[in-house]
Design an enzyme around this catalytic site. Structure first.
Site, PDB file in Angstrom:
ATOM      1  N   THR A  80      44.457  44.747  57.570  1.00  0.00           N
ATOM      2  CA  THR A  80      43.385  44.520  56.831  1.00  0.00           C
ATOM      3  C   THR A  80      43.435  44.340  55.290  1.00  0.00           C
ATOM      4  OG1 THR A  80      41.045  45.558  56.387  1.00  0.00           O
ATOM      5  CG2 THR A  80      42.700  47.168  56.823  1.00  0.00           C
ATOM      6  N   ASN A  81      42.616  44.773  54.495  1.00  0.00           N
ATOM      7  CA  ASN A  81      43.022  44.842  52.967  1.00  0.00           C
ATOM      8  C   ASN A  81      42.089  45.580  52.160  1.00  0.00           C
ATOM      9  OD1 ASN A  81      40.424  43.073  52.124  1.00  0.00           O
ATOM     10  ND2 ASN A  81      41.208  41.693  53.783  1.00  0.00           N
ATOM     11  N   ARG A  82      42.146  45.587  50.752  1.00  0.00           N
ATOM     12  CA  ARG A  82      41.520  46.533  50.052  1.00  0.00           C
ATOM     13  C   ARG A  82      40.143  46.516  49.539  1.00  0.00           C
ATOM     14  NH1 ARG A  82      44.992  47.086  45.173  1.00  0.00           N
ATOM     15  NH2 ARG A  82      43.344  48.742  44.634  1.00  0.00           N
ATOM     16  N   SER A  83      39.634  45.470  50.197  1.00  0.00           N
ATOM     17  CA  SER A  83      38.067  44.770  49.601  1.00  0.00           C
ATOM     18  C   SER A  83      37.169  46.236  50.110  1.00  0.00           C
ATOM     19  CB  SER A  83      37.786  43.798  50.419  1.00  0.00           C
ATOM     20  OG  SER A  83      36.333  43.596  50.157  1.00  0.00           O
TER      21      SER A  83
ATOM     22  N   ALA B 118      36.653  39.215  51.849  1.00  0.00           N
ATOM     23  CA  ALA B 118      38.123  39.007  51.882  1.00  0.00           C
ATOM     24  C   ALA B 118      38.547  38.892  53.269  1.00  0.00           C
ATOM     25  CB  ALA B 118      38.774  40.334  51.002  1.00  0.00           C
TER      26      ALA B 118
END
Ligand code: CTP
Length: 410
Positions: free
Chosen positions: A211-214, A278
Site C-alpha cells: 500500500t502507500n502513505r495516502s 493514490a
C-alpha cells in the site's frame, strides 16, 4: 479551523429532551465553523439546560419565550426568523413537531418557525415508541411534505432504558446535514461529482499488503467541498481512518482493480471525476491464501503493474463524452511541473494538481497541502493551505471548465 459557515446565521431551536445537552455541543460546533448562532429554548428545554450555557458558547444572547414580552429586539420572532439562513431544531420533541405541523404559535420558537422562510432542518429526539407512533409519523410527514429536512433519529438505548428509534444523532453528523442543506443552491447543484480517495491495498497474503502513505484527507476534503456546492457526490474510497462526509454516496474498495471497476461504472454518468486516490502501481503477481510463514531465508515477491485507471477513463470518455471534466493528481518527489505536465497529457486530463511529496507540510497524511494546478494553458501555484481550501480552489477551476458554466466560453 475551517470556517465553512462563515457569514451564515443559524437559528437553533432547543426543545425539552435529555438530548438538549448535545445541543450545547452543536451550538459550539456551529459557532466554531463561523456561524452566528441564535438559540431559542422552549420552557421544557429550560428544565434540562440553561440559556447561559448557550450564550457562553455562541457569544450571543440565547432566547426564551419570556423575551417575546420583553423590550429587547423589536418584534423578536420576526427579527430572528428574518436573519436566519437556516432554522435547525435539535433536539425536536414530539410536542414541538406536533406544534410545528399544526402551525401553532404559542412559544418564541414556534412563532419564529411560522415567520421563517429559510430551510427548516429538524432532528427528532424522543423515547422508544413515541417516534413510531402514528401521530408523530403524521407530523413528521407533514413537515417533510412542506419541504422540511428530517434528520432521522438513530436506534439505541433511551433514557428510559428501552431500546428503540428516537435517539438524536450526534452533533457532528447534524452539522454535516446543515452543510448539505446550505449547499443546495451552490454552483455545482445538479452536477454529479465522482471523487476517489485513499491508498489502494494489494494483498500479499491474508494479513499483509502493498500500500502507500495516502491518508485520503485530500479526497475526502474534495468530496465535502463538492457537497458544500450542491453536487451529488459519489466517493470511491480505499481504506482510510476518516469519516465520510454526510450526503456522499460511499463505495468502499481495496485493490486498484476494484477501484477501476467502480470508477468506470460510476464515471459513465458523472459530470466530474476527481482522481485523488493514490492507486498502487504494482500488485503482487499472486496473493497467498494462507499467511506466509517466515523460515529465516529472504522472500521474493513478484510485482506486476496495475492498470492505469485514468487512461481507461480517457478511453471511456472518447466513446461516451463522460465525465465532462477529469482532474488528476500528480505526486512527485522531483521535477514536479515537468512530470505533472507529462501526466496531464498522457492521461488526457483537463486539470492536474501537482503535489511535491518531499515537503513535510504538504501531501501525504498532513492537513495542509500546496498544489500547483496545471492545464493545457499554463500553471498556477496555489499557496500552502488546508486541504479544505485546496479542495475549494480545485473546484473553482472545475466549475469554470464545466460545459454550460458562465465562464467556459471565455
Ligand atoms: N492513477 C490511476 N491509475 C493508476 C495510478 C495512478 O488512475 N494505476 C492516477 C492517480 O489517481 C492520480 C494520477 O493517476 O490522479 C497520477 O498518479 P501518480 O501516482 O502521481 O502517478 P502514476 O501515474 O502512478 O506515475 P508514477 O508513479 O510513475 O509517478
Amino acid at each position: 479551523m475551517e470556517l465553512f459557515l462563515k457569514n451564515r446565521t443559524i437559528l437553533l431551536g432547543v426543545t425539552g429532551s435529555i438530548a438538549a445537552y448535545k445541543a450545547a455541543d452543536l451550538a459550539s460546533r456551529l459557532t466554531k465553523a463561523g456561524a452566528s448562532v441564535d438559540v431559542v429554548l422552549t420552557e421544557a428545554a429550560l428544565k434540562f439546560i440553561s440559556p447561559l450555557t448557550f450564550s457562553s458558547l455562541t457569544g450571543r444572547k440565547a432566547y426564551t419565550t419570556q423575551d417575546v414580552w420583553g423590550d429587547g429586539e423589536h418584534v423578536l420572532h420576526i427579527a430572528l426568523a428574518r436573519r436566519a439562513d437556516l432554522l435547525l431544531i435539535a433536539p425536536a420533541t414530539a410536542n414541538t413537531l406536533s406544534a410545528l405541523a399544526a402551525g401553532q404559535a404559542d412559544t418564541l420558537l414556534t412563532m419564529a418557525a411560522l415567520a421563517a422562510t429559510c430551510p427548516l432542518v429538524f432532528a427528532p429526539a424522543m423515547d422508544a415508541g413515541m417516534y413510531e407512533h402514528a401521530a408523530t409519523q403524521a407530523n413528521v410527514d407533514t413537515l417533510v411534505s412542506r419541504g422540511a429536512y428530517l434528520i432521522e433519529p438513530a436506534e439505541g438505548r433511551m433514557a428510559s432504558g428501552l431500546i428503540g428509534r428516537g435517539r438524536m444523532v450526534e452533533p457532528e453528523e447534524i452539522v454535516g446535514h446543515v452543510r448539505l442543506v446550505l449547499g443546495r443552491d451552490g454552483d455545482l447543484a445538479g452536477r454529479s461529482v465522482l471523487v476517489t480517495a485513499g491508498g489502494t491495498r494489494e494483498p500479499i497474503d491474508p494479513v499483509r499488503a502493498v500500500t502507500n502513505r495516502s491518508s485520503g484527507k485530500q479526497g475526502y476534503a474534495l468530496a465535502q467541498a463538492a457537497l458544500d456546492r450542491g453536487a451529488t457526490v459519489t466517493l470511491i474510497t480505499a481504506p482510510t481512518s476518516l469519516t465520510p462526509p454526510i450526503g456522499a454516496r460511499v463505495l468502499h474498495v481495496e485493490r486498484a482493480a476494484e477501484m477501476q471497476v467502480a470508477v468506470l461504472e460510476e464515471a459513465k454518468s458523472a459530470d466530474v471525476l476527481v482522481m485523488a486516490a493514490a492507486v498502487s502501481d504494482f500488485r503482487p503477481a499472486s496473493s497467498a491464501e494462507q499467511k506466509i510463514k517466515k523460515n529465516g531465508s529472504s522472500l521474493q515477491i513478484d510485482l506486476k503493474p496495475t492498470e492505469d485507471i485514468l487512461k481507461a477513463v480517457a478511453a471511456l470518455r472518447k466513446n461516451t463524452g463522460f465525465p465532462a471534466v477529469v482532474v488528476g493528481f500528480a505526486a512527485e518527489s522531483q521535477d514536479l511541473l515537468k512530470n505533472a505536465r507529462v501526466k496531464l497529457e498522457e492521461k488526457e486530463l483537463d486539470l492536474i494538481a501537482a503535489n511535491d511529496i518531499s515537503r513535510t507540510d504538504a501531501g501525504f497524511a498532513v492537513d495542509t497541502n500546496q498544489v500547483t494546478l496545471l492545464n493545457n494553458k499554463g500553471a498556477e501555484e496555489l499557496p500552502l493551505q488546508t486541504k479544505a481550501e485546496a479542495a475549494s480552489d480545485i473546484l473553482d477551476r472545475v466549475v469554470e471548465l464545466l460545459p454550460g458554466s458562465k465562464t467556459d466560453e471565455l
